[in-house]
Scaffold this active site. Structure first.
Site, PDB file in Angstrom:
ATOM      1  N   GLU A  26     -12.484  -2.087  12.163  1.00  0.00           N
ATOM      2  CA  GLU A  26     -12.465  -1.341  10.903  1.00  0.00           C
ATOM      3  C   GLU A  26     -13.590  -1.771   9.966  1.00  0.00           C
ATOM      4  O   GLU A  26     -14.214  -0.932   9.315  1.00  0.00           O
ATOM      5  CB  GLU A  26     -11.098  -1.547  10.235  1.00  0.00           C
ATOM      6  CG  GLU A  26     -10.975  -0.883   8.887  1.00  0.00           C
ATOM      7  CD  GLU A  26      -9.616  -1.121   8.227  1.00  0.00           C
ATOM      8  OE1 GLU A  26      -8.750  -1.771   8.843  1.00  0.00           O
ATOM      9  OE2 GLU A  26      -9.439  -0.645   7.093  1.00  0.00           O
ATOM     10  N   GLU A  29       0.815  -1.217   0.000  1.00  0.00           N
ATOM     11  CA  GLU A  29       0.000   0.000   0.000  1.00  0.00           C
ATOM     12  C   GLU A  29       0.851   1.270   0.000  1.00  0.00           C
ATOM     13  O   GLU A  29       0.640   2.178   0.795  1.00  0.00           O
ATOM     14  CB  GLU A  29      -0.954  -0.010   1.197  1.00  0.00           C
ATOM     15  CG  GLU A  29      -1.882  -1.216   1.188  1.00  0.00           C
ATOM     16  CD  GLU A  29      -2.943  -1.188   2.279  1.00  0.00           C
ATOM     17  OE1 GLU A  29      -2.678  -0.651   3.363  1.00  0.00           O
ATOM     18  OE2 GLU A  29      -4.032  -1.730   2.034  1.00  0.00           O
ATOM     19  N   ASP A  89      -8.492  -8.921   4.245  1.00  0.00           N
ATOM     20  CA  ASP A  89      -8.195  -7.815   5.156  1.00  0.00           C
ATOM     21  C   ASP A  89      -9.221  -7.693   6.279  1.00  0.00           C
ATOM     22  O   ASP A  89     -10.074  -6.801   6.228  1.00  0.00           O
ATOM     23  CB  ASP A  89      -8.141  -6.504   4.338  1.00  0.00           C
ATOM     24  CG  ASP A  89      -7.547  -5.365   5.141  1.00  0.00           C
ATOM     25  OD1 ASP A  89      -7.029  -5.630   6.239  1.00  0.00           O
ATOM     26  OD2 ASP A  89      -7.592  -4.216   4.665  1.00  0.00           O
TER      27      ASP A  89
HETATM   28  O1  GCW Z   1      -6.864  -2.790   6.550  1.00  0.00           O
HETATM   29  C1  GCW Z   1      -6.056  -1.965   5.817  1.00  0.00           C
HETATM   30  C2  GCW Z   1      -6.360  -0.627   6.380  1.00  0.00           C
HETATM   31  C3  GCW Z   1      -5.182   0.299   6.417  1.00  0.00           C
HETATM   32  C4  GCW Z   1      -4.035  -0.428   7.078  1.00  0.00           C
HETATM   33  C5  GCW Z   1      -3.698  -1.661   6.261  1.00  0.00           C
HETATM   34  C6  GCW Z   1      -2.598  -2.495   6.898  1.00  0.00           C
HETATM   35  C7  GCW Z   1      -2.352   0.478   8.505  1.00  0.00           C
HETATM   36  O2  GCW Z   1      -7.442  -0.057   5.702  1.00  0.00           O
HETATM   37  O3  GCW Z   1      -5.561   1.449   7.125  1.00  0.00           O
HETATM   38  O4  GCW Z   1      -2.905   0.390   7.238  1.00  0.00           O
HETATM   39  O5  GCW Z   1      -4.823  -2.476   6.153  1.00  0.00           O
HETATM   40  O6  GCW Z   1      -2.941  -3.428   7.602  1.00  0.00           O
HETATM   41  O7  GCW Z   1      -1.449  -2.218   6.680  1.00  0.00           O
END
Ligand code: GCW
Length: 720
Positions: A413, A311, A385
């Site tokens: 989240e 990311e 995720d």
């Molecule tokens: O779940 C996603 C999140 C990001 C997060 C990323 C990760 C810290 O939306 O906010 O970043 O995963 O786990 O690295």
């Protein structure tokens, strides 16, 4: 008119007789809510057994343990156990063989040999004719853990006359990950600001830091990563290291080590180098020097957590190097000091449009065996995720030569933030108990994590914290249960989520039998409810764009296809679901054959994962009488009904606990109900626009047209 005196008397009378349960409780005390036990017989029994205390406490940790014990006694039993008059009734003996000579000679030796350095023994013995409760350990921290466990027995009213507990954690590093930024914002945090007041540190020590450490120690958590995995290189500058060192000093007596996130490009950003290439000599030396500098100020520093080439974060691949090359440079720098690298496996290639669920496995399995022995790979519970439900990550069991640690997310989240009541003990348990079959049956994920499957001694678990500056720490009072359950499962991944919930309720709220029954049921079903109203039948990644608030099954056309919802559900007029079988992305090929066949075969694939692994026509029969479309509608409807039931169950609890927390949960459940309906209506409206089918009987058509849901916009959603 009443005389003023009578009125005053009436007021005094009512104040005096306010039942304890109505006393306001802001939730700050968490599960360490030592409320006086209201059963006189029970209290008498406990007091008789705990009359005299032998506890020589020299070290800071033992002092804390002793203070905790006395505090607990006082609050729970209204008793100070130093009354020698009743010596013959019962004594408590606490310590290590070093702090208490008596423990060297005693018959506890076998028990003490059978526990590890964090373990403890709680045992009822007769010593010199005196019935004695012994809390013993090999180390001071073991004693502190033992004291907390012992107090929890009293809190949950367990009998102690024949107590015999020999317990050690199965996982070595039990860690919280704070996604906290230096400006005190918390990525995906829904409970206020970051606890760490970087501006006032290192000089100002907030009482919260101490209470945080105590709460963690009470459930065996022994590490904390202070900073966000989306890392800021400033964290590693001398100014911030001093601040981190101040926190480390507070946490130390509670057995908690501090870890930091290392930004891979730090050698450039704060080191003035031209590259961060892990093969570059200057870069290697920079990490060595930086690490040595950290150990000067934090002598027991735990190590680094790294998110690299994920990311947008920098990483070794920027220089054509592998994850192993990157991790090993940091590992070599930490090794002389005993530190570890937790290298995250949450990566997905930003170019290859392969099924995202496959990417971590594809990138990491070729590196098995190439990591230094103080590197552990941190793997999220599932391959996408932190969705409400995911199958276990295919990396578990697939890298036998590399220690793997679990990453769970406590902050919700994708599960309604801190507004929805969702007990995650069941989710954690589901993953830990999944069988990878990598070495035949019983190759459970938990055995990968505790090192027993592939004989690794470096073991760890991480939980992305749901804690912030909110008075009750987690925003939702029930968010506390997820912190608690995480600690318990990190200590023993085989523990039972129902038992954990039960203890938590008793320690946090009340021992009232009906409350316990009802609320336990509510908690145990709560995760299934959220799955039903958000992502039923194996659907996933349907949330609002970016902020992840609310439903967004229509999300498409983003910078990456795997950031959209349509990529995951693939709904069209014919059907819905992601085909991950051999005729599709073949993500199932990454699992052991038994697992693969189980999910690949529609006869065995459970409905909970149907659309995770299969793309199916709307008229597919999930059972004799129900089509896929109808089943989907029923599940969404069920989710809404589930929350309605949760509300009913909770409302029955009025007067059983304090008004403050009762009302708070009541209010939050009302929002959860509203949002559950929103999820149902928005998703069904969208999916109906694809299927073109009628809603089955019992499912009411959404009150608004699809465009209404699609056009809802939200500003300032928390957690970004
Ligand atoms: O779940 C996603 C999140 C990001 C997060 C990323 C990760 C810290 O939306 O906010 O970043 O995963 O786990 O690295």
């Amino acid at each position: 008119m009443k005389s003023p005196i009578i009125f005053l008397l009436a007021v005094c009378f009512s104040l005096f007789f306010i039942p304890a349960k109505l006393k306001a409780d802001d939730g700050y005390k968490l599960w360490l809510n030592y409320q006086k036990l209201d059963n006189p017989e029970l209290v008498k029994g406990y007091v008789n057994q705990l009359q005299y205390l032998i506890f020589q406490a020299e070290s800071p940790t033992l002092k804390l343990a002793k203070a905790e014990l006395l505090k607990g006694y006082q609050a729970l039993l209204d008793h100070s156990p130093l009354d020698t008059n009743h010596l013959m009734l019962g004594a408590v003996l606490i310590g290590t063989p070093k702090s208490l000579r008596m423990l060297n000679e005693s018959i506890l030796q076998t028990d003490l040999h059978s526990i590890n350095s964090d373990g403890f023994v709680i045992k009822r013995l007769t010593i010199h004719n005196i019935p004695t409760t012994v809390i013993a350990a090999n180390t001071d921290i073991g004693v502190l853990y033992g004291v907390f466990r012992f107090l929890s027995l009293l809190q949950t009213r367990r009998p102690i006359q024949d107590v015999y507990i020999v317990d050690s954690p199965a996982i070595k590093h039990r860690i919280l990950n704070h996604w906290d930024n230096l400006d005190r914002s918390v990525e995906r945090g829904y409970a206020g600001q970051s606890l760490w007041d970087w501006h006032k540190l290192p000089d100002y020590i907030d009482q919260r830091y101490i209470d945080y450490a105590r709460a963690n120690a009470s459930i065996g958590i022994n590490g904390t990563v202070l900073t966000n995995v989306n890392a800021n290189a400033l964290t590693l500058t001398p100014t911030y290291l001093k601040k981190a060192a101040a926190l480390a000093a507070i946490f130390r007596p509670y057995g908690i080590k501090v870890y930091l996130t290392a930004r891979f490009s730090a050698p450039i950003e704060i080191g003035g180098l031209k590259t961060a290439d892990p093969h570059d000599k200057d870069v290697i030396n920079w990490w060595k020097d930086k690490t040595a500098e950290i150990y000067k100020v934090i002598p027991d520093f735990g190590g680094f957590l790294v998110k690299a080439n994920s990311e947008g974060q920098p990483g070794p691949q920027n220089y054509g190097r592998s994850h192993a090359d990157g991790a090993n440079v940091l590992a070599a720098a930490l090794k002389p000091f005993g530190g570890i690298v937790m290298w995250r496996a949450f990566v997905y290639d930003d170019k290859v449009p392969d099924d995202r669920a496959k990417q971590a496995y594809s990138e990491f399995t070729p590196l098995d065996g190439l990591f230094e022995d103080n590197v552990i790979l941190q793997v999220k519970n599932g391959p996408i995720d932190f969705q409400p439900r995911e199958p276990f990550h295919p990396l578990f069991g697939a890298m036998p030569k590399t220690p793997l640690m679990m990453e769970f997310q406590l902050t919700q989240e994708y599960l309604g933030f801190a507004t929805h009541l969702v007990y995650l003990g069941t989710l954690f348990q589901e993953t830990l108990r999944s069988d990878t079959y990598s070495k035949g049956p019983h190759s459970w994920v938990r055995k990968v994590i505790d090192g027993s499957l592939d004989k690794h001694s470096l073991t760890a678990m991480a939980g992305v914290a749901n804690i912030g500056t909110d008075r009750n720490w987690t925003g939702h009072p029930f968010g506390q249960s997820n912190w608690y359950a995480y600690g318990k499962l990190a200590w023993n991944p085989a523990s039972d989520a129902t038992e954990i919930a039960k203890d938590w309720i008793q320690m946090t709220f009340t021992n009232d039998r009906d409350f316990l029954q009802d609320v336990k049921m509510l908690m145990m079903h709560s995760r299934e409810a959220v799955v039903n109203y958000m992502t039923p039948l194996g659907l996933h990644h349907l949330m609002g764009w970016d902020h992840h608030y609310g439903p967004g099954p229509w999300i498409k056309d983003k910078a990456r296809v795997d950031w959209t919802s349509v990529y995951y559900h693939k709904a069209d007029e014919k059907g819905i679901g992601f085909n991950r079988t051999s005729s599709g992305s073949n993500a199932l090929g990454q699992y052991a054959p038994t697992v693969r066949q189980y999910y690949e075969n529609l006869k065995t694939c459970p409905t909970t994962y149907l659309l995770w692994f299969h793309h199916l026509p709307w008229n597919y029969k999930v059972n004799e009488d129900t089509t896929l479309w109808d089943a989907l509608c029923y599940q969404y409807e069920q989710g809404v009904q589930d929350v309605k039931n949760m509300q009913l169950i909770w409302r029955k609890q009025e007067n059983k606990i304090d008004v403050e927390r009762f009302e708070q949960v009541n209010n939050l459940l009302a929002i959860q109900y509203k949002e559950a309906k929103w999820w149902r209506d928005a998703c069904l409206s969208y999916f109906q626009s694809k299927s073109g089918l009628k809603f089955p009987a019992g499912v009411i058509a959404p009150p608004q047209p699809l465009a209404y849901y699609e056009n809802l916009t939200f500003h300032y959603v928390p957690g970004i």
